[in-house]
Enzyme design. Sequence first.
Site, PDB file in Angstrom:
ATOM      1  N   PRO A  10      60.466  80.325  43.784  1.00 30.17           N
ATOM      2  CA  PRO A  10      60.450  80.635  42.443  1.00 30.17           C
ATOM      3  C   PRO A  10      59.416  81.316  41.745  1.00 30.17           C
ATOM      4  CG  PRO A  10      60.955  78.160  43.238  1.00 30.17           C
ATOM      5  CD  PRO A  10      60.399  79.078  44.576  1.00 30.17           C
ATOM      6  N   ASN A  11      59.855  82.120  40.795  1.00 31.57           N
ATOM      7  CA  ASN A  11      58.999  82.771  39.636  1.00 31.57           C
ATOM      8  C   ASN A  11      58.330  83.853  40.206  1.00 31.57           C
ATOM      9  OD1 ASN A  11      59.768  80.866  37.557  1.00 31.57           O
ATOM     10  ND2 ASN A  11      58.368  79.364  38.566  1.00 31.57           N
ATOM     11  N   ARG A  18      53.084  89.230  34.492  1.00 31.64           N
ATOM     12  CA  ARG A  18      51.996  88.100  33.485  1.00 31.64           C
ATOM     13  C   ARG A  18      50.937  87.606  34.539  1.00 31.64           C
ATOM     14  NH1 ARG A  18      53.423  83.179  32.047  1.00 31.64           N
ATOM     15  NH2 ARG A  18      55.463  83.132  33.065  1.00 31.64           N
ATOM     16  N   TYR A  23      47.451  87.131  39.722  1.00 30.54           N
ATOM     17  CA  TYR A  23      48.176  87.718  41.041  1.00 30.54           C
ATOM     18  C   TYR A  23      48.191  89.146  41.003  1.00 30.54           C
ATOM     19  CZ  TYR A  23      50.003  83.006  40.621  1.00 30.54           C
ATOM     20  OH  TYR A  23      50.295  81.617  40.428  1.00 30.54           O
ATOM     21  N   ASN A  79      56.565  83.043  50.967  1.00 31.89           N
ATOM     22  CA  ASN A  79      55.685  82.453  49.811  1.00 31.89           C
ATOM     23  C   ASN A  79      56.731  81.372  49.147  1.00 31.89           C
ATOM     24  OD1 ASN A  79      54.236  82.041  47.535  1.00 31.89           O
ATOM     25  ND2 ASN A  79      53.522  84.017  47.288  1.00 31.89           N
ATOM     26  N   ALA A  82      55.762  77.541  43.626  1.00 29.37           N
ATOM     27  CA  ALA A  82      55.248  76.167  43.593  1.00 29.37           C
ATOM     28  C   ALA A  82      55.961  75.150  44.345  1.00 29.37           C
ATOM     29  CB  ALA A  82      55.550  75.928  42.080  1.00 29.37           C
ATOM     30  N   HIS A  85      54.095  73.009  46.805  1.00 29.98           N
ATOM     31  CA  HIS A  85      53.371  71.640  46.337  1.00 29.98           C
ATOM     32  C   HIS A  85      54.261  70.523  46.473  1.00 29.98           C
ATOM     33  CE1 HIS A  85      50.482  74.731  46.242  1.00 29.98           C
ATOM     34  NE2 HIS A  85      51.089  75.406  45.109  1.00 29.98           N
ATOM     35  N   ASP A  92      61.243  70.252  55.860  1.00 26.68           N
ATOM     36  CA  ASP A  92      62.040  69.801  56.864  1.00 26.68           C
ATOM     37  C   ASP A  92      62.962  71.116  57.563  1.00 26.68           C
ATOM     38  OD1 ASP A  92      61.231  67.103  56.671  1.00 26.68           O
ATOM     39  OD2 ASP A  92      63.046  66.586  55.531  1.00 26.68           O
ATOM     40  N   GLU A 104      53.072  81.122  56.100  1.00 25.58           N
ATOM     41  CA  GLU A 104      52.947  80.897  54.697  1.00 25.58           C
ATOM     42  C   GLU A 104      51.884  81.554  54.080  1.00 25.58           C
ATOM     43  OE1 GLU A 104      51.750  76.714  54.266  1.00 25.58           O
ATOM     44  OE2 GLU A 104      51.347  77.000  52.135  1.00 25.58           O
ATOM     45  N   HIS A 106      50.318  83.064  50.602  1.00 25.68           N
ATOM     46  CA  HIS A 106      50.067  82.995  49.058  1.00 25.68           C
ATOM     47  C   HIS A 106      49.089  84.039  48.626  1.00 25.68           C
ATOM     48  CE1 HIS A 106      51.867  78.993  48.679  1.00 25.68           C
ATOM     49  NE2 HIS A 106      51.077  78.467  49.924  1.00 25.68           N
ATOM     50  N   ILE A 107      49.506  84.516  47.389  1.00 25.69           N
ATOM     51  CA  ILE A 107      48.661  85.528  46.981  1.00 25.69           C
ATOM     52  C   ILE A 107      47.388  85.423  46.513  1.00 25.69           C
ATOM     53  CG2 ILE A 107      48.764  87.257  44.974  1.00 25.69           C
ATOM     54  CD1 ILE A 107      51.899  87.263  44.938  1.00 25.69           C
ATOM     55  N   SER A 108      47.335  84.110  45.763  1.00 22.93           N
ATOM     56  CA  SER A 108      46.192  83.555  45.090  1.00 22.93           C
ATOM     57  C   SER A 108      45.437  82.576  46.136  1.00 22.93           C
ATOM     58  CB  SER A 108      46.295  83.085  43.815  1.00 22.93           C
ATOM     59  OG  SER A 108      47.187  81.670  44.203  1.00 22.93           O
ATOM     60  N   ARG A 113      41.678  76.820  43.276  1.00 19.51           N
ATOM     61  CA  ARG A 113      42.750  76.461  41.810  1.00 19.51           C
ATOM     62  C   ARG A 113      42.596  75.092  41.613  1.00 19.51           C
ATOM     63  NH1 ARG A 113      47.920  80.490  41.597  1.00 19.51           N
ATOM     64  NH2 ARG A 113      47.673  79.825  39.338  1.00 19.51           N
ATOM     65  N   ARG A 117      47.685  72.273  43.688  1.00 17.02           N
ATOM     66  CA  ARG A 117      47.718  73.317  44.532  1.00 17.02           C
ATOM     67  C   ARG A 117      47.219  73.316  45.973  1.00 17.02           C
ATOM     68  NH1 ARG A 117      50.308  77.021  40.825  1.00 17.02           N
ATOM     69  NH2 ARG A 117      49.527  76.812  38.740  1.00 17.02           N
TER      70      ARG A 117
HETATM   71  O1  CA2 Z   1      49.370  82.482  44.981  1.00 17.52           O
HETATM   72  C1  CA2 Z   1      50.640  82.196  45.435  1.00 17.52           C
HETATM   73  O2  CA2 Z   1      51.118  83.145  45.888  1.00 17.52           O
HETATM   74  C2  CA2 Z   1      51.432  81.031  44.707  1.00 17.52           C
HETATM   75  O3  CA2 Z   1      52.574  80.958  45.912  1.00 17.52           O
HETATM   76  C3  CA2 Z   1      52.150  81.801  43.458  1.00 17.52           C
HETATM   77  C4  CA2 Z   1      53.185  80.498  42.841  1.00 17.52           C
HETATM   78  C5  CA2 Z   1      51.986  79.048  42.651  1.00 17.52           C
HETATM   79  O4  CA2 Z   1      52.747  77.985  41.955  1.00 17.52           O
HETATM   80  C6  CA2 Z   1      51.354  78.740  43.926  1.00 17.52           C
HETATM   81  O5  CA2 Z   1      50.730  77.710  43.841  1.00 17.52           O
HETATM   82  C7  CA2 Z   1      50.812  79.838  44.367  1.00 17.52           C
HETATM   83  C8  CA2 Z   1      53.298  80.849  41.317  1.00 17.52           C
HETATM   84  C9  CA2 Z   1      54.448  81.995  41.638  1.00 17.52           C
HETATM   85  C10 CA2 Z   1      54.757  82.454  40.159  1.00 17.52           C
HETATM   86  O6  CA2 Z   1      53.995  83.832  39.862  1.00 17.52           O
HETATM   87  C11 CA2 Z   1      54.029  84.400  38.708  1.00 17.52           C
HETATM   88  C12 CA2 Z   1      53.592  85.415  38.546  1.00 17.52           C
HETATM   89  C13 CA2 Z   1      53.672  86.247  37.258  1.00 17.52           C
HETATM   90  C14 CA2 Z   1      53.884  85.440  35.968  1.00 17.52           C
HETATM   91  C15 CA2 Z   1      54.288  84.151  36.217  1.00 17.52           C
HETATM   92  C16 CA2 Z   1      54.461  83.708  37.643  1.00 17.52           C
END
Ligand code: CA2
Length: 159
Positions: A10-11, A18, A23, A79, A82, A85, A92, A104, A106-108, A113, A117
Amino acid sequence: MKKILILNGPNLNLLGTREPDQYGHATLADVEALCVSTGQRLGLAVECFQSNWEGALIDKIHEYGRLFKCGGALGCVFNPGALTHTSIALHDAIKGVDGLPVVECHISNVHAREGFRHHSWVSPAAAGIVVGFGVEGYTLAMEGLVRKALGAASTHTHI
Ligand code: CA2
């Protein structure tokens, strides 16, 4: 040529639009292009899939679980966004396909954080975890999957 799945949750379709401090500036299309070129270097056919729907991600994991069993897939870089979490269903699904190596990614650095998370339902089911390397983490995860596969192959030849 074996396939590798680059799966984004998602997202992540909003990447590059943004939160660049968190990210970076790369879009999802940039990430997918990076993975395709990494795949060419590693001799893998890359399939990229992103969904905002948990069930669609689960269906894709099931599909690659079947492909892995018949020797058509190397693994998956995932990836989960969210859902990392919150989703026992993704945990499963990975456990359920039994064998498909999932890294798995994650970019960040989620551990630097917010507290919510810090826990991942996916990590206990994952073959490995790459966190905090920006979008280059996808490349590292792909290379890790290849190394794991080669390690498994050489282990088998020694048994
Ligand atoms: O760090 C990551 O890759 C995350 O998986 C990114 C998720 C976050 O919920 C995880 O805790 C860590 C969020 C992805 C949404 O990314 C956006 C990028 C730009 C604008 C809005 C959301």
